[in-house]
Scaffold this active site. Sequence first.
Site, PDB file in Angstrom:
ATOM      1  N   SER A   7       0.854  -1.186   0.000  1.00 39.78           N
ATOM      2  CA  SER A   7       0.000   0.000   0.000  1.00 39.78           C
ATOM      3  C   SER A   7       0.893   1.241   0.000  1.00 39.78           C
ATOM      4  O   SER A   7       2.072   1.172   0.355  1.00 39.78           O
ATOM      5  CB  SER A   7      -0.869  -0.074   1.242  1.00 39.78           C
ATOM      6  N   SER A   8       0.314   2.388  -0.360  1.00 47.35           N
ATOM      7  CA  SER A   8       1.126   3.613  -0.426  1.00 47.35           C
ATOM      8  C   SER A   8       1.583   4.081   0.955  1.00 47.35           C
ATOM      9  O   SER A   8       2.477   4.922   1.045  1.00 47.35           O
ATOM     10  CB  SER A   8       0.331   4.727  -1.108  1.00 47.35           C
ATOM     11  N   CYS A   9       1.015   3.512   2.031  1.00 42.37           N
ATOM     12  CA  CYS A   9       1.437   3.957   3.371  1.00 42.37           C
ATOM     13  C   CYS A   9       2.829   3.455   3.747  1.00 42.37           C
ATOM     14  O   CYS A   9       3.358   3.813   4.787  1.00 42.37           O
ATOM     15  CB  CYS A   9       0.421   3.550   4.419  1.00 42.37           C
TER      16      CYS A   9
ATOM     17  N   TYR B 144       0.869  -1.236  10.422  1.00 41.74           N
ATOM     18  CA  TYR B 144       0.445  -1.775   9.119  1.00 41.74           C
ATOM     19  C   TYR B 144       1.561  -1.582   8.091  1.00 41.74           C
ATOM     20  O   TYR B 144       1.908  -2.506   7.348  1.00 41.74           O
ATOM     21  CB  TYR B 144      -0.823  -1.034   8.705  1.00 41.74           C
TER      22      TYR B 144
ATOM     23  N   LYS C 119       3.778  -4.301   5.918  1.00 39.72           N
ATOM     24  CA  LYS C 119       3.834  -4.288   4.447  1.00 39.72           C
ATOM     25  C   LYS C 119       5.287  -4.184   3.960  1.00 39.72           C
ATOM     26  O   LYS C 119       5.667  -4.827   2.972  1.00 39.72           O
ATOM     27  CB  LYS C 119       3.007  -3.125   3.895  1.00 39.72           C
TER      28      LYS C 119
ATOM     29  N   HIS D 191     -12.736   3.786   4.207  1.00 40.13           N
ATOM     30  CA  HIS D 191     -11.894   4.822   3.594  1.00 40.13           C
ATOM     31  C   HIS D 191     -12.783   5.986   3.156  1.00 40.13           C
ATOM     32  O   HIS D 191     -14.011   5.874   3.130  1.00 40.13           O
ATOM     33  CB  HIS D 191     -11.131   4.216   2.407  1.00 40.13           C
TER      34      HIS D 191
HETATM   35  N1  LIG Z   1      -8.606  -1.080  -0.048  1.00 40.57           N
HETATM   36  C1  LIG Z   1      -7.671  -0.218  -0.411  1.00 40.57           C
HETATM   37  O1  LIG Z   1      -7.936   0.976  -0.628  1.00 40.57           O
HETATM   38  C2  LIG Z   1      -6.252  -0.691  -0.590  1.00 40.57           C
HETATM   39  C3  LIG Z   1      -5.306   0.252  -0.993  1.00 40.57           C
HETATM   40  C4  LIG Z   1      -4.000  -0.148  -1.159  1.00 40.57           C
HETATM   41  C5  LIG Z   1      -3.649  -1.462  -0.920  1.00 40.57           C
HETATM   42  N2  LIG Z   1      -4.571  -2.373  -0.539  1.00 40.57           N
HETATM   43  C6  LIG Z   1      -4.090  -3.742  -0.273  1.00 40.57           C
HETATM   44  O2  LIG Z   1      -4.831  -4.724  -0.974  1.00 40.57           O
HETATM   45  C7  LIG Z   1      -4.924  -5.924  -0.182  1.00 40.57           C
HETATM   46  C8  LIG Z   1      -6.373  -6.330  -0.067  1.00 40.57           C
HETATM   47  O3  LIG Z   1      -7.152  -5.265   0.462  1.00 40.57           O
HETATM   48  P1  LIG Z   1      -8.743  -5.230   0.389  1.00 40.57           P
HETATM   49  O4  LIG Z   1      -9.135  -3.819   0.372  1.00 40.57           O
HETATM   50  O5  LIG Z   1      -9.203  -6.174  -0.645  1.00 40.57           O
HETATM   51  O6  LIG Z   1      -9.109  -5.804   1.841  1.00 40.57           O
HETATM   52  P2  LIG Z   1     -10.471  -6.502   2.314  1.00 40.57           P
HETATM   53  O7  LIG Z   1     -11.594  -6.127   1.407  1.00 40.57           O
HETATM   54  O8  LIG Z   1     -10.592  -6.210   3.774  1.00 40.57           O
HETATM   55  O9  LIG Z   1     -10.179  -8.046   2.116  1.00 40.57           O
HETATM   56  C9  LIG Z   1      -9.183  -8.683   2.839  1.00 40.57           C
HETATM   57  C10 LIG Z   1      -9.341 -10.182   2.660  1.00 40.57           C
HETATM   58  O10 LIG Z   1      -8.332 -10.792   3.469  1.00 40.57           O
HETATM   59  C11 LIG Z   1      -8.868 -11.956   4.028  1.00 40.57           C
HETATM   60  N3  LIG Z   1      -8.276 -12.187   5.350  1.00 40.57           N
HETATM   61  C12 LIG Z   1      -8.060 -11.300   6.342  1.00 40.57           C
HETATM   62  N4  LIG Z   1      -7.554 -11.920   7.431  1.00 40.57           N
HETATM   63  C13 LIG Z   1      -7.442 -13.238   7.084  1.00 40.57           C
HETATM   64  C14 LIG Z   1      -6.984 -14.398   7.775  1.00 40.57           C
HETATM   65  N5  LIG Z   1      -6.533 -14.333   9.029  1.00 40.57           N
HETATM   66  N6  LIG Z   1      -7.026 -15.578   7.113  1.00 40.57           N
HETATM   67  C15 LIG Z   1      -7.490 -15.659   5.848  1.00 40.57           C
HETATM   68  N7  LIG Z   1      -7.914 -14.601   5.138  1.00 40.57           N
HETATM   69  C16 LIG Z   1      -7.907 -13.407   5.764  1.00 40.57           C
HETATM   70  C17 LIG Z   1     -10.364 -11.754   4.183  1.00 40.57           C
HETATM   71  O11 LIG Z   1     -10.980 -13.002   3.958  1.00 40.57           O
HETATM   72  P3  LIG Z   1     -12.518 -13.372   4.365  1.00 40.57           P
HETATM   73  O12 LIG Z   1     -13.388 -12.430   3.547  1.00 40.57           O
HETATM   74  O13 LIG Z   1     -12.683 -14.761   3.951  1.00 40.57           O
HETATM   75  O14 LIG Z   1     -12.660 -13.130   5.829  1.00 40.57           O
HETATM   76  C18 LIG Z   1     -10.678 -10.729   3.105  1.00 40.57           C
HETATM   77  O15 LIG Z   1     -11.320 -11.326   2.006  1.00 40.57           O
HETATM   78  C19 LIG Z   1      -4.267  -5.597   1.155  1.00 40.57           C
HETATM   79  O16 LIG Z   1      -2.977  -6.098   1.168  1.00 40.57           O
HETATM   80  C20 LIG Z   1      -4.223  -4.089   1.185  1.00 40.57           C
HETATM   81  O17 LIG Z   1      -3.115  -3.627   1.887  1.00 40.57           O
HETATM   82  C21 LIG Z   1      -5.878  -2.023  -0.360  1.00 40.57           C
END
Ligand SMILES: NC(=O)c1ccc[n+]([C@@H]2O[C@H](COP(=O)([O-])OP(=O)(O)OC[C@H]3O[C@@H](n4cnc5c(N)ncnc54)[C@H](OP(=O)(O)O)[C@@H]3O)[C@@H](O)[C@H]2O)c1
Length: 315
Positions: A108-110, A137, A141, A180
């Site tokens: 992530s950008s953080c 966090y 990362k 967010h």
């Molecule tokens: N959202 C943003 O704006 C953003 C921006 C930059 C980077 N990212 C990066 O993109 C990635 C995904 O983000 P997202 O926004 O898609 O997050 P999200 O919607 O919260 O989804 C995270 C997923 O991780 C799974 N998870 C979490 N804890 C777990 C565990 N202990 N065991 C197995 N699975 C687990 C969850 O599975 P279940 O649904 O099955 O519980 C969920 O489907 C992250 O690395 C994040 O840093 C996101």
Amino acid sequence: MQKEDKIYIAGHRGMVGSAIFRKLRAMGFQNLLCRTSSELDLRNQQAVAQFFAEEKPDYVFLAAAKVGGIQANNIYRAEFLYDNLAIQNNIIHHSYLNGVKKLLFLGSSCIYPKMAPQPLKEEYLLTGLLEPTNEPYAIAKIAGIKMCEAYRSQYGCNYISAMPTNLYGPNDNYDLNNSHVLPALIRKFHEAKRDREAFVEIWGTGSPKREFLHVDDLAEACLFLMENYNEETLVNVGTGEDISIKELALLIKDIVGYEGELRFDTSKPDGTPRKLMDVSKLNKLGFSYSIGLEEGIKAVYEEYQSRETDLQKQS
Ligand SMILES: NC(=O)c1ccc[n+]([C@@H]2O[C@H](COP(=O)([O-])OP(=O)(O)OC[C@H]3O[C@@H](n4cnc5c(N)ncnc54)[C@H](OP(=O)(O)O)[C@@H]3O)[C@@H](O)[C@H]2O)c1
């Protein structure tokens, strides 16, 4: 990647994982491997070891993580550090032990220093102090990026890292305590319109600038990198364009069709004045985003409304 290869999408129900899943399916990849967190807790080393030994995936998209807004990041500091380190350590190490051909880690950008010059270039990693509220966090990362680099240099693993900017799209989180800014604004304006409220309050002055990428563009970039990028260093993924929170609020107000006022609560903090990714590396590799912000928010708002209707039907 061949169409019959076994591809594990860790976190396939999340916003990013589900977009990668949709994209792979649309491109004809059929052998997709997925587990929910209740089927496989990725923090559990033993369970992850068994899963990889049994399934032997060819490719891994690591999109499982504990994710949240500023408040959650700051309150659950231990969980953000422990869960993310455990998830990524287990997946990266067992990918290595089981001969995964290639892995894409999502950061992530953080990860960039709080005071880094703008736009954020990949080489600014580890050149200064991090934003304290999401330091745990970000540290996790950064450790993930370094794991990929170290497994490449010591064991020859083709593991790559992508750093997306702020994302929005289907399956986003609309919980006002934990979401967010973009989904939070969609919900606030939608509810203010529905309840005929006179104004919508927005935290801060509205002047900070942020960049937003539709998650379908990110998914496309992830596939592009998986197929075309084999280097150690991380790659930023974004639009390279930003917008002030006030401009974003006005755009969403317009799309939602809310006619009341905006009020800025300047007693609330603004956060970093600007956070923009330098995406020239990704562009030079041959990828650029295609979903404009207005078009993307319109599509997301339609999805939000249909989800609301579904929830009402169920209750
Ligand atoms: N959202 C943003 O704006 C953003 C921006 C930059 C980077 N990212 C990066 O993109 C990635 C995904 O983000 P997202 O926004 O898609 O997050 P999200 O919607 O919260 O989804 C995270 C997923 O991780 C799974 N998870 C979490 N804890 C777990 C565990 N202990 N065991 C197995 N699975 C687990 C969850 O599975 P279940 O649904 O099955 O519980 C969920 O489907 C992250 O690395 C994040 O840093 C996101």
